[in-house]
Design a protein around this motif. Structure first.
Motif, mmCIF file in Angstrom:
data_model
loop_
_atom_site.group_PDB
_atom_site.id
_atom_site.type_symbol
_atom_site.label_atom_id
_atom_site.label_comp_id
_atom_site.label_asym_id
_atom_site.label_seq_id
_atom_site.Cartn_x
_atom_site.Cartn_y
_atom_site.Cartn_z
ATOM 1 N N GLY A 64 87.271 22.469 45.792
ATOM 2 C CA GLY A 64 86.159 22.045 46.640
ATOM 3 C C GLY A 64 85.409 23.231 47.223
ATOM 4 O O GLY A 64 84.187 23.219 47.351
ATOM 5 N N GLY A 67 83.191 24.550 44.666
ATOM 6 C CA GLY A 67 82.025 23.672 44.631
ATOM 7 C C GLY A 67 81.054 23.975 45.759
ATOM 8 O O GLY A 67 79.848 24.095 45.546
ATOM 9 N N GLY A 68 81.587 24.115 46.960
ATOM 10 C CA GLY A 68 80.731 24.404 48.118
ATOM 11 C C GLY A 68 80.017 25.742 47.979
ATOM 12 O O GLY A 68 78.834 25.878 48.299
ATOM 13 N N GLU A 71 77.260 25.245 45.345
ATOM 14 C CA GLU A 71 76.197 24.400 45.874
ATOM 15 C C GLU A 71 75.331 25.186 46.862
ATOM 16 O O GLU A 71 74.095 25.097 46.857
ATOM 17 C CB GLU A 71 76.883 23.230 46.588
ATOM 18 N N ASN A 72 76.004 25.954 47.696
ATOM 19 C CA ASN A 72 75.305 26.770 48.680
ATOM 20 C C ASN A 72 74.475 27.858 47.989
ATOM 21 O O ASN A 72 73.348 28.143 48.390
ATOM 22 C CB ASN A 72 76.343 27.391 49.628
ATOM 23 N N ILE A 90 69.770 18.267 48.623
ATOM 24 C CA ILE A 90 70.548 18.068 47.399
ATOM 25 C C ILE A 90 70.653 16.569 47.085
ATOM 26 O O ILE A 90 70.867 15.748 47.968
ATOM 27 C CB ILE A 90 71.933 18.748 47.502
ATOM 28 N N VAL A 91 70.453 16.236 45.810
ATOM 29 C CA VAL A 91 70.534 14.834 45.369
ATOM 30 C C VAL A 91 71.857 14.586 44.663
ATOM 31 O O VAL A 91 72.567 13.632 44.955
ATOM 32 C CB VAL A 91 69.378 14.497 44.402
ATOM 33 N N ASP A 92 72.164 15.452 43.714
ATOM 34 C CA ASP A 92 73.467 15.339 43.057
ATOM 35 C C ASP A 92 73.925 16.707 42.586
ATOM 36 O O ASP A 92 73.138 17.652 42.464
ATOM 37 C CB ASP A 92 73.450 14.316 41.918
ATOM 38 N N PHE A 93 75.214 16.787 42.365
ATOM 39 C CA PHE A 93 75.858 18.064 42.064
ATOM 40 C C PHE A 93 76.985 17.775 41.080
ATOM 41 O O PHE A 93 77.797 16.883 41.314
ATOM 42 C CB PHE A 93 76.399 18.648 43.371
ATOM 43 N N SER A 94 76.995 18.498 39.973
ATOM 44 C CA SER A 94 78.019 18.265 38.960
ATOM 45 C C SER A 94 78.658 19.594 38.579
ATOM 46 O O SER A 94 77.968 20.585 38.341
ATOM 47 C CB SER A 94 77.377 17.609 37.735
ATOM 48 N N LEU A 95 79.968 19.596 38.548
ATOM 49 C CA LEU A 95 80.708 20.844 38.464
ATOM 50 C C LEU A 95 81.815 20.725 37.419
ATOM 51 O O LEU A 95 82.580 19.756 37.436
ATOM 52 C CB LEU A 95 81.296 21.073 39.865
ATOM 53 N N ASP A 96 81.882 21.679 36.507
ATOM 54 C CA ASP A 96 82.964 21.726 35.526
ATOM 55 C C ASP A 96 83.848 22.931 35.828
ATOM 56 O O ASP A 96 83.351 24.060 35.906
ATOM 57 C CB ASP A 96 82.400 21.837 34.100
ATOM 58 N N ARG A 139 75.616 22.266 37.927
ATOM 59 C CA ARG A 139 74.186 22.057 37.999
ATOM 60 C C ARG A 139 73.899 21.127 39.177
ATOM 61 O O ARG A 139 74.753 20.322 39.576
ATOM 62 C CB ARG A 139 73.635 21.464 36.704
ATOM 63 N N GLY B 63 78.901 21.056 50.667
ATOM 64 C CA GLY B 63 80.143 21.641 50.172
ATOM 65 C C GLY B 63 81.378 21.055 50.854
ATOM 66 O O GLY B 63 82.446 20.975 50.257
ATOM 67 N N SER B 67 84.542 19.221 48.956
ATOM 68 C CA SER B 67 85.978 19.460 49.182
ATOM 69 C C SER B 67 86.698 18.183 49.576
ATOM 70 O O SER B 67 87.834 17.942 49.154
ATOM 71 C CB SER B 67 86.177 20.510 50.288
ATOM 72 N N LEU B 92 83.786 17.335 38.415
ATOM 73 C CA LEU B 92 83.495 16.604 39.648
ATOM 74 C C LEU B 92 81.986 16.413 39.731
ATOM 75 O O LEU B 92 81.234 17.340 39.444
ATOM 76 C CB LEU B 92 83.977 17.484 40.807
ATOM 77 N N ILE B 94 79.057 14.694 42.420
ATOM 78 C CA ILE B 94 78.790 14.037 43.693
ATOM 79 C C ILE B 94 77.345 13.573 43.709
ATOM 80 O O ILE B 94 76.438 14.346 43.391
ATOM 81 C CB ILE B 94 78.967 15.006 44.885
#
Lengths: 149, 157
Positions: A64, A67-68, A71-72, A90-96, A139, B63, B67, B92, B94
């Motif tokens: 997480g 991810g944060g 995103e930041n 932010i609308v959506d966030f996708s992370l691999d 993204r 963020g 988490s 993941l 969101i």
């Protein structure tokens, strides 16, 4: 323009990277740092801190948290590279997740893939020791303006 | 999979949920385990000034939600595990449905809707007052047996 946007624009003008992070409480809590490279592109990094750990046995950074951080980075990258009266949402966030985040500094770079009137698409890549071995790619979509604007 | 049942292995669930909520980054953010309904755990994070993402609005940083979704989703997987194993987030996503309200506690409820042999699939919802009025929605996948090293010391304290 909000007080935050005014401050952001002033700190960007003066290239006061540390003060800009200090203006975003959670970025400050994570311990994010960033600056422009020789080409004027932003690079973000996060020194290793025990408080960001998500697996104490390996040890590994918290997913997480990664991810944060990304995103930041995307948000700051976008705000840094456009003129606007308001902060993108932010609308959506996708992370691999590609590899576990080791107890070492974490780096990230972003690319604005598309910037339209209402929406921007940003790609983010994170790595540690070797840029050719990313530990995560992400993204995000951001809304650039509120309907009333 | 019937998610109304109690955890597949209560000892695994009770131990691993404690481990996940007690991880340094979760402690940093102030995550708390609220409880579970069947195999659906709920966690919460109280609003705090140092978790804010936009100081002009006081809205919590995305963020933190990431988490919270990651952690609650991982705990929902442990409710379905028959034995101790280490899991790791594979991906993941969101969707931020609306901005969180400054000052209000954010809850997250997650469910593991498919536990396959190698991958677990989860979905999660973040809300203030009711899951029917969500502020964010998350879907994630987790790799099972991601590490030969257990997430807890032998003996499972």
């Amino acid at each position: 323009m909000s007080e935050f946007m005014e401050r952001f624009c002033r700190l960007r003008e003066e290239k006061k990277y540390g003060e800009l992070i200090a203006a975003i409480p959670y970025a400050q809590l994570m311990g994010v740092e960033f600056s422009e490279d020789e080409q004027g592109d932003l690079v973000f990094w996060l020194p290793f801190y025990e408080r960001n750990v998500g697996n104490t046995v390996l040890p590994a950074l918290h997913g997480g948290l990664i991810g944060g951080f990304l995103e930041n980075a995307a948000l700051i990258h976008l705000m840094w590279n456009r003129e606007s009266q308001e902060a993108p949402k932010i609308v959506d966030f996708s992370l691999d997740y590609l590899r576990s985040g080791k107890a070492k500094p974490l780096f990230a770079r972003c690319e604005i893939t598309k910037q339209g009137k209402r929406v921007a698409h940003v790609l983010i890549e994170a790595w540690q020791e070797d840029r050719a071995k990313p530990i995560a790619v992400a993204r995000a979509h951001f809304l650039l303006s509120s309907p009333a604007a | 999979m019937n998610l109304n049942l109690p955890p597949a292995n209560p000892a695994v669930y009770e131990t691993l949920r404690g481990v996940f909520v007690g991880l340094p980054h979760c402690v940093t953010l102030g995550f708390e385990y609220v409880g579970s309904e069947g195999r659906l755990p709920t966690l919460k994070v109280d609003w705090r000034e140092d978790l804010v993402g936009n100081p002009s609005t006081g809205v919590i940083h995305g963020g933190v939600i990431t988490s919270l979704v990651d952690t609650t989703s991982a705990i929902s997987v442990t409710a379905c595990l028959p034995e101790f194993e280490t899991i790791a987030t594979l991906d993941l996503r969101i969707d931020y449905l609306k901005a969180a309200t400054p000052g209000k506690t954010i809850f997250c409820r997650a469910e593991c809707y498919r536990l396959a042999s190698q991958v677990a699939f989860t979905r999660a919802v973040c809300f203030h007052d009711s899951p029917d009025d969500p502020i964010a929605h998350g879907v994630a996948t987790f790799m099972r047996e991601s590490s030969p090293l257990p997430m807890i010391q032998q003996g499972g304290q």
